[in-house]
Write a protein that holds these residues in place. Structure first.
Motif, PDB file in Angstrom:
ATOM      1  N   GLU A  10       7.000   9.703   7.580  1.00  0.00           N
ATOM      2  CA  GLU A  10       5.976   9.378   6.730  1.00  0.00           C
ATOM      3  C   GLU A  10       4.462   9.874   6.984  1.00  0.00           C
ATOM      4  OE1 GLU A  10       5.226   5.119   6.423  1.00  0.00           O
ATOM      5  OE2 GLU A  10       7.421   5.098   5.630  1.00  0.00           O
ATOM      6  N   SER A  11       4.306  10.175   8.250  1.00  0.00           N
ATOM      7  CA  SER A  11       2.954  10.610   8.744  1.00  0.00           C
ATOM      8  C   SER A  11       2.875  12.348   8.484  1.00  0.00           C
ATOM      9  CB  SER A  11       2.737  10.565  10.175  1.00  0.00           C
ATOM     10  OG  SER A  11       3.740  11.162  11.011  1.00  0.00           O
ATOM     11  N   VAL A  12       4.306  12.760   8.634  1.00  0.00           N
ATOM     12  CA  VAL A  12       4.327  14.473   8.211  1.00  0.00           C
ATOM     13  C   VAL A  12       4.057  14.403   6.731  1.00  0.00           C
ATOM     14  CG1 VAL A  12       5.865  16.141   7.832  1.00  0.00           C
ATOM     15  CG2 VAL A  12       5.699  14.956   9.935  1.00  0.00           C
ATOM     16  N   ARG A  20      -0.439   4.692  -0.126  1.00  0.00           N
ATOM     17  CA  ARG A  20      -1.486   4.747   0.561  1.00  0.00           C
ATOM     18  C   ARG A  20      -2.545   6.026   0.362  1.00  0.00           C
ATOM     19  NH1 ARG A  20       0.969   3.759   6.756  1.00  0.00           N
ATOM     20  NH2 ARG A  20       1.714   1.836   6.329  1.00  0.00           N
ATOM     21  N   GLN A  39      -1.626   8.577  -1.548  1.00  0.00           N
ATOM     22  CA  GLN A  39      -0.888   9.945  -1.533  1.00  0.00           C
ATOM     23  C   GLN A  39       0.039   9.713  -2.852  1.00  0.00           C
ATOM     24  OE1 GLN A  39      -1.851  12.570   0.366  1.00  0.00           O
ATOM     25  NE2 GLN A  39      -3.107  11.444   1.685  1.00  0.00           N
ATOM     26  N   SER A  89       2.343  12.453   4.718  1.00  0.00           N
ATOM     27  CA  SER A  89       0.952  12.285   4.251  1.00  0.00           C
ATOM     28  C   SER A  89       0.083  13.241   4.801  1.00  0.00           C
ATOM     29  CB  SER A  89       0.636  10.873   4.940  1.00  0.00           C
ATOM     30  OG  SER A  89       0.424  10.847   6.345  1.00  0.00           O
ATOM     31  N   LEU A  90       0.495  14.183   5.715  1.00  0.00           N
ATOM     32  CA  LEU A  90      -0.304  15.474   6.169  1.00  0.00           C
ATOM     33  C   LEU A  90       0.121  16.430   4.940  1.00  0.00           C
ATOM     34  CD1 LEU A  90      -1.812  16.783   8.272  1.00  0.00           C
ATOM     35  CD2 LEU A  90       0.571  17.573   9.421  1.00  0.00           C
ATOM     36  N   MET A 102       7.377   8.541  11.563  1.00  0.00           N
ATOM     37  CA  MET A 102       7.082   9.945  12.000  1.00  0.00           C
ATOM     38  C   MET A 102       7.172  10.523  10.661  1.00  0.00           C
ATOM     39  SD  MET A 102       6.736  11.137  14.949  1.00  0.00           S
ATOM     40  CE  MET A 102       7.185  11.091  16.562  1.00  0.00           C
TER      41      MET A 102
END
Length: 185
Positions: free
Chosen positions: A3-5, A117, A119, A7-8, A1
């Motif tokens: 990590e996804s924030v 990835r 970023q 990456s956003l 979770m």
């Protein structure tokens, strides 16, 4: 979770030239000191916060902030993006028995830009967060974690501890920083 924030947020901050740094438990997890970060602590350069705040408001929900107590930080905002809690900090300051500790977010505040990835993620110095944790009530476990870490790892940025030692600090905290500075190099 988390990590996804990150990456956003990372490409949005990069395209807007926002200077920011990742600290707290995510920084500790990056160094494999904790397994599961609690939340996301982000510090920003004061000149870039207005732009960062616009990005955050588009993606998440600002939460009501609580009484800051000993913290004299100019801006402390709490956001939620998805199920991830973010603490947003600008011009970190904390009052203690010997005065006020002020952290200056400048070009030296970020130690590395980690690529993952596609970023880039700007991580802060463990040494700065060691000082923060020493000054914050209830963070002894994180202080001990870092002190144990430095028994087998060299300091990455001993100059960050020197900068902290130039600030007003309670004697007990000053002694702990001096001890780490001497023995962890």
């Amino acid at each position: 979770m988390i990590e996804s924030v990150l990456s956003l947020l990372s490409p949005l901050f990069a395209s807007s030239h926002v200077r920011w740094g990742i600290g707290g438990s995510v920084l500790l997890a990056h160094h494999r000191l904790v397994e599961h970060p609690n939340d996301l602590d982000l510090l920003f350069h004061p000149d870039d916060f207005v732009v960062a705040e616009q990005i955050l408001k588009q993606l998440g929900e600002q939460q009501p902030t609580q009484d800051k107590g000993i913290f004299l930080t100019r801006r402390f905002e709490e956001y939620t993006i998805g199920h991830v809690e973010l603490d947003i900090i600008v011009d970190f300051k904390i009052q203690h028995t010997a005065g006020i500790f002020s952290f200056v977010f400048d070009e030296t505040a970020v130690t590395e830009q980690v690529s993952f990835r596609g970023q880039r993620y700007p991580f802060m110095h463990l040494e700065d967060w060691y000082v923060f944790y020493l000054l914050m009530p209830g963070r002894e476990s994180k202080v001990s974690l870092l002190e144990d870490y430095w028994k087998s790892h060299p300091l990455d940025a001993p100059q960050r501890l020197q900068i902290a030692l130039a600030a007003p600090l309670p004697d007990s905290i000053r002694q702990r920083i001096e001890h780490i500075y001497r023995y962890a190099q």
